[in-house]
Write an enzyme that holds these catalytic residues in place. Sequence first.
Site, PDB file in Angstrom:
ATOM      1  N   ALA A 139       0.855  -1.191   0.000  1.00  0.00           N
ATOM      2  CA  ALA A 139       0.000   0.000   0.000  1.00  0.00           C
ATOM      3  C   ALA A 139       0.892   1.242   0.000  1.00  0.00           C
ATOM      4  CB  ALA A 139      -0.924  -0.019   1.201  1.00  0.00           C
ATOM      5  N   GLY A 186       2.164  -4.508   8.516  1.00  0.00           N
ATOM      6  CA  GLY A 186       2.360  -3.127   8.054  1.00  0.00           C
ATOM      7  C   GLY A 186       1.500  -2.836   6.845  1.00  0.00           C
ATOM      8  N   ASP A 187       2.158  -2.410   5.747  1.00  0.00           N
ATOM      9  CA  ASP A 187       1.427  -2.095   4.521  1.00  0.00           C
ATOM     10  C   ASP A 187       1.611  -3.159   3.462  1.00  0.00           C
ATOM     11  OD1 ASP A 187       4.077  -1.738   4.017  1.00  0.00           O
ATOM     12  OD2 ASP A 187       3.928   0.330   3.287  1.00  0.00           O
ATOM     13  N   GLU A 188       2.004  -4.367   3.847  1.00  0.00           N
ATOM     14  CA  GLU A 188       2.298  -5.443   2.900  1.00  0.00           C
ATOM     15  C   GLU A 188       1.158  -6.458   2.866  1.00  0.00           C
ATOM     16  OE1 GLU A 188       5.950  -7.017   4.323  1.00  0.00           O
ATOM     17  OE2 GLU A 188       7.187  -5.448   3.382  1.00  0.00           O
TER      18      GLU A 188
END
Length: 412
Positions: A283, A324-326
């Site tokens: 993201a 996280g953003d993964e």
Amino acid sequence: MRRTLEQTLHRGLRSAALWTALCVGGLGALGSLAVLQAQAKRHLDLLARTVAYSVEAAVTFRDAEAAREAMQAVLNREELAAIRIELGDGRVFAAVERAGGWSSSLEAGLAQWLPLQAQAPVLPEDPGRGRVHVQTSAAPLLWLLAAYLGVALATVAGTAGLVLALARRVERQITTPLDTMRRLTRSIRADRAFDRRAPGADIEEFHALAEDFNALLGMVQAHEAALLRQQELLAQHNQLLRREAFSDTLTGLANRARFRQEVAGALERAAGEHELAVLFIDADGLKRVNDLHGHAIGDRLLQEVAARLRGALRDSDCVARLGGDEYAVLLEPLLQREHLPLLVAKIQAAMQAPLPVDAQLSLQPSVSVGWAIYPSDGADVDALLARADEAMYANKRARRASPRELTDEATA
């Protein structure tokens, strides 16, 4: 070999009935014989006195012919075997007897059991004058004895039948509730139907046993219900723990551990026979959103990206948030490699719509995607994830060349 209760009761009650009948029959036979002896004795004594009265004059005047006539009349009328008169000195004054009849040996044998003879003085006031001896025939007494014995046997048979019938009834009253309880217990054990209940019984002890058994069934049923509720709660708790262990709490997607399990299982199923793909998705701009608007807005963004990813993919595809953003996606099987760019374009298109946060703020989601294909890009989970991660960063660098970063759009 163990006997059943029914066999034991049947044998015991049958023996009791037999012994009861034999005792009743034996006592009846002995009583009949005693009555017969008493009656025969009284009858012979009476006949002896009757003959003595009839021959009193003949003996007094020593008229033997008149005495024989009087004795013959009594002999014919009473069916006696023989009558004789003995004088005081032992001489036989007169005697008559019936022709034929039973042998003397048979009558001698019967004389031990039946009164066949009686005597009486000719003159009661002068016993030395002479005595009258009367001997009866055994045939009438034997017929009478046979009749008594027949009645005794009929009594024995009737008693035995009655006792057996009563014993059978008692046996049914005992074995029927026990057999019902046995069959009910087996059916409850086989079907685990603890809601069944034993019926009442006519016998108080069996009725109390049925009530205690029903109370025990109620306790078992309540305990089983409690165990089932506890098992259900444990299953729910285990499901929750499993969900927490293998799900991402923020987005509801699979977590890293679950994703690795899914990929490992897919690799075992593929076994070099068909291809599968792993997508690595990042993201864009999450750190900037967290810095400018706070982590709550950043979490809102992560949830929206997850929802749009889920909507752009098949229900059978495993979508996970690695942390996280993964994000990561497992495509199994991969039918054609040419479909991957189209799928990435579909994912990018799903991110194009702005995400309204409030009246003044709207976010524009954006993601970077890379992929790896089994078996050409790797043969295990780590290799595929590393190759897809590299491809994702290459895609991110390429997109930064013509940036389309996540932006804030203020709306009036």
